[in-house]
Design an enzyme around this catalytic site. Structure first.
Site, PDB file in Angstrom:
ATOM      1  N   CYS A   1     -25.343  49.747  12.054  1.00 62.74           N
ATOM      2  CA  CYS A   1     -24.803  50.260  13.326  1.00 62.74           C
ATOM      3  C   CYS A   1     -25.554  49.629  14.493  1.00 62.74           C
ATOM      4  O   CYS A   1     -24.953  49.293  15.524  1.00 62.74           O
ATOM      5  CB  CYS A   1     -24.904  51.781  13.386  1.00 62.74           C
ATOM      6  SG  CYS A   1     -23.662  52.623  12.373  1.00 62.74           S
TER       7      CYS A   1
ATOM      8  N   ASP B   1     -26.503  37.302   6.198  1.00 53.23           N
ATOM      9  CA  ASP B   1     -27.490  38.150   5.522  1.00 53.23           C
ATOM     10  C   ASP B   1     -28.892  37.597   5.800  1.00 53.23           C
ATOM     11  O   ASP B   1     -29.109  36.385   5.805  1.00 53.23           O
ATOM     12  CB  ASP B   1     -27.200  38.173   4.013  1.00 53.23           C
ATOM     13  CG  ASP B   1     -27.959  39.274   3.296  1.00 53.23           C
ATOM     14  OD1 ASP B   1     -27.308  40.210   2.794  1.00 53.23           O
ATOM     15  OD2 ASP B   1     -29.212  39.192   3.229  1.00 53.23           O
TER      16      ASP B   1
ATOM     17  N   ASN C   1     -21.934  46.420  -3.307  1.00 50.13           N
ATOM     18  CA  ASN C   1     -22.882  47.227  -4.068  1.00 50.13           C
ATOM     19  C   ASN C   1     -22.726  48.689  -3.655  1.00 50.13           C
ATOM     20  O   ASN C   1     -22.736  49.000  -2.456  1.00 50.13           O
ATOM     21  CB  ASN C   1     -24.310  46.761  -3.804  1.00 50.13           C
ATOM     22  CG  ASN C   1     -24.568  45.362  -4.318  1.00 50.13           C
ATOM     23  OD1 ASN C   1     -23.998  44.958  -5.326  1.00 50.13           O
ATOM     24  ND2 ASN C   1     -25.395  44.609  -3.622  1.00 50.13           N
TER      25      ASN C   1
ATOM     26  N   THR D   1     -28.861  49.116  -0.801  1.00 54.19           N
ATOM     27  CA  THR D   1     -30.049  49.486  -0.016  1.00 54.19           C
ATOM     28  C   THR D   1     -29.687  49.963   1.383  1.00 54.19           C
ATOM     29  O   THR D   1     -30.407  50.765   1.964  1.00 54.19           O
ATOM     30  CB  THR D   1     -31.032  48.310   0.098  1.00 54.19           C
ATOM     31  OG1 THR D   1     -30.361  47.203   0.699  1.00 54.19           O
ATOM     32  CG2 THR D   1     -31.578  47.919  -1.262  1.00 54.19           C
TER      33      THR D   1
ATOM     34  N   HIS E   1     -24.485  51.729   4.810  1.00 49.74           N
ATOM     35  CA  HIS E   1     -23.321  51.474   5.668  1.00 49.74           C
ATOM     36  C   HIS E   1     -22.510  50.463   4.878  1.00 49.74           C
ATOM     37  O   HIS E   1     -22.998  49.349   4.627  1.00 49.74           O
ATOM     38  CB  HIS E   1     -23.774  50.916   7.034  1.00 49.74           C
ATOM     39  CG  HIS E   1     -22.666  50.656   8.016  1.00 49.74           C
ATOM     40  ND1 HIS E   1     -22.721  51.100   9.331  1.00 49.74           N
ATOM     41  CD2 HIS E   1     -21.495  49.987   7.905  1.00 49.74           C
ATOM     42  CE1 HIS E   1     -21.628  50.726   9.976  1.00 49.74           C
ATOM     43  NE2 HIS E   1     -20.866  50.028   9.123  1.00 49.74           N
TER      44      HIS E   1
ATOM     45  N   HIS F   1     -20.714  47.646   3.110  1.00 49.44           N
ATOM     46  CA  HIS F   1     -20.709  46.223   3.466  1.00 49.44           C
ATOM     47  C   HIS F   1     -20.264  45.414   2.260  1.00 49.44           C
ATOM     48  O   HIS F   1     -20.544  45.775   1.112  1.00 49.44           O
ATOM     49  CB  HIS F   1     -22.084  45.762   3.940  1.00 49.44           C
ATOM     50  CG  HIS F   1     -23.209  46.130   3.013  1.00 49.44           C
ATOM     51  ND1 HIS F   1     -23.748  47.396   2.976  1.00 49.44           N
ATOM     52  CD2 HIS F   1     -23.883  45.408   2.085  1.00 49.44           C
ATOM     53  CE1 HIS F   1     -24.719  47.437   2.067  1.00 49.44           C
ATOM     54  NE2 HIS F   1     -24.812  46.243   1.504  1.00 49.44           N
TER      55      HIS F   1
ATOM     56  N   HIS G   1     -20.638  41.746   0.625  1.00 44.87           N
ATOM     57  CA  HIS G   1     -21.332  40.455   0.613  1.00 44.87           C
ATOM     58  C   HIS G   1     -20.292  39.378   0.341  1.00 44.87           C
ATOM     59  O   HIS G   1     -19.583  39.438  -0.673  1.00 44.87           O
ATOM     60  CB  HIS G   1     -22.362  40.410  -0.512  1.00 44.87           C
ATOM     61  CG  HIS G   1     -23.494  41.385  -0.386  1.00 44.87           C
ATOM     62  ND1 HIS G   1     -24.750  41.026   0.054  1.00 44.87           N
ATOM     63  CD2 HIS G   1     -23.561  42.711  -0.658  1.00 44.87           C
ATOM     64  CE1 HIS G   1     -25.543  42.095   0.039  1.00 44.87           C
ATOM     65  NE2 HIS G   1     -24.840  43.128  -0.393  1.00 44.87           N
TER      66      HIS G   1
HETATM   67  P1  DGP Z   1     -27.302  45.851  -0.436  1.00 42.68           P
HETATM   68  O1  DGP Z   1     -28.351  45.674  -1.492  1.00 42.68           O
HETATM   69  O2  DGP Z   1     -25.930  45.589  -1.012  1.00 42.68           O
HETATM   70  O3  DGP Z   1     -27.404  47.170   0.283  1.00 42.68           O
HETATM   71  O4  DGP Z   1     -27.575  44.695   0.614  1.00 42.68           O
HETATM   72  C1  DGP Z   1     -28.061  44.869   1.887  1.00 42.68           C
HETATM   73  C2  DGP Z   1     -28.242  43.494   2.469  1.00 42.68           C
HETATM   74  O5  DGP Z   1     -28.530  43.651   3.853  1.00 42.68           O
HETATM   75  C3  DGP Z   1     -29.395  42.678   1.878  1.00 42.68           C
HETATM   76  O6  DGP Z   1     -28.850  41.511   1.275  1.00 42.68           O
HETATM   77  C4  DGP Z   1     -30.261  42.313   3.049  1.00 42.68           C
HETATM   78  C5  DGP Z   1     -29.395  42.616   4.241  1.00 42.68           C
HETATM   79  N1  DGP Z   1     -30.096  43.114   5.413  1.00 42.68           N
HETATM   80  C6  DGP Z   1     -30.920  44.196   5.459  1.00 42.68           C
HETATM   81  N2  DGP Z   1     -31.368  44.380   6.716  1.00 42.68           N
HETATM   82  C7  DGP Z   1     -30.797  43.400   7.472  1.00 42.68           C
HETATM   83  C8  DGP Z   1     -30.878  43.062   8.856  1.00 42.68           C
HETATM   84  O7  DGP Z   1     -31.553  43.710   9.657  1.00 42.68           O
HETATM   85  N3  DGP Z   1     -30.157  41.985   9.258  1.00 42.68           N
HETATM   86  C9  DGP Z   1     -29.392  41.250   8.395  1.00 42.68           C
HETATM   87  N4  DGP Z   1     -28.732  40.211   8.906  1.00 42.68           N
HETATM   88  N5  DGP Z   1     -29.292  41.549   7.090  1.00 42.68           N
HETATM   89  C10 DGP Z   1     -30.003  42.602   6.638  1.00 42.68           C
END
Ligand code: DGP
Length: 113
Positions: A7, A30, A86, A94, A97, A99, A101
């Site tokens: 967000c 990412d 995921n 993790t 929200h 998302h 990939h």
């Molecule tokens: P997941 O494991 O599916 O919840 O992946 C979360 C992804 O979000 C992980 O690949 C790293 C990415 N990520 C986490 N924090 C940030 C951020 O602040 N900026 C960006 N661009 N990506 C982030």
């Protein structure tokens, strides 16, 4: 939602490399890329995970899915790509929200690890 990192990215409170944005959806790179192209495609509406998608989210989520091919094309992924959502602990979600990939420009493995 307060304290949600995505967000904050959507609201431009923290920086990110946004490659696509419209009124419903944002796609940004990412922070920990797992492929030469690794984007996160997210709805602007805060939905915690795929388990939290409700009928009221139909327009937003349907819209997001129609945008995937456009975003992939903008990244020169004509040879293919993988879209991953995921969901929950076992899948190592993790960020709470929802998302997607978008991974591409390398040969993927199956089954995934
Ligand atoms: P997941 O494991 O599916 O919840 O992946 C979360 C992804 O979000 C992980 O690949 C790293 C990415 N990520 C986490 N924090 C940030 C951020 O602040 N900026 C960006 N661009 N990506 C982030």
């Amino acid at each position: 939602m307060k304290d949600c990192i995505f967000c904050k990215i959507i609201n431009k409170e923290i920086p990110s490399d946004i490659v696509y944005e419209d009124e419903k959806v944002v796609a940004f790179r990412d922070l920990e890329p797992q492929a030469p192209v690794h984007l996160l495609i997210v709805p602007k509406t805060h939905i915690a995970s795929l388990n939290d998608v409700e009928p009221k989210d139909l327009e937003t989520m349907g819209w997001l899915l129609t945008k995937v091919k456009e975003i992939a094309a903008s990244q020169n992924l004509a040879n293919g790509y993988r879209l991953v959502c995921n969901t929950g602990e076992d899948a190592l979600q993790t960020v709470k929200h929802i998302h997607f990939h978008l991974l591409g420009r390398r040969l993927m493995q199956w089954p995934p690890g």
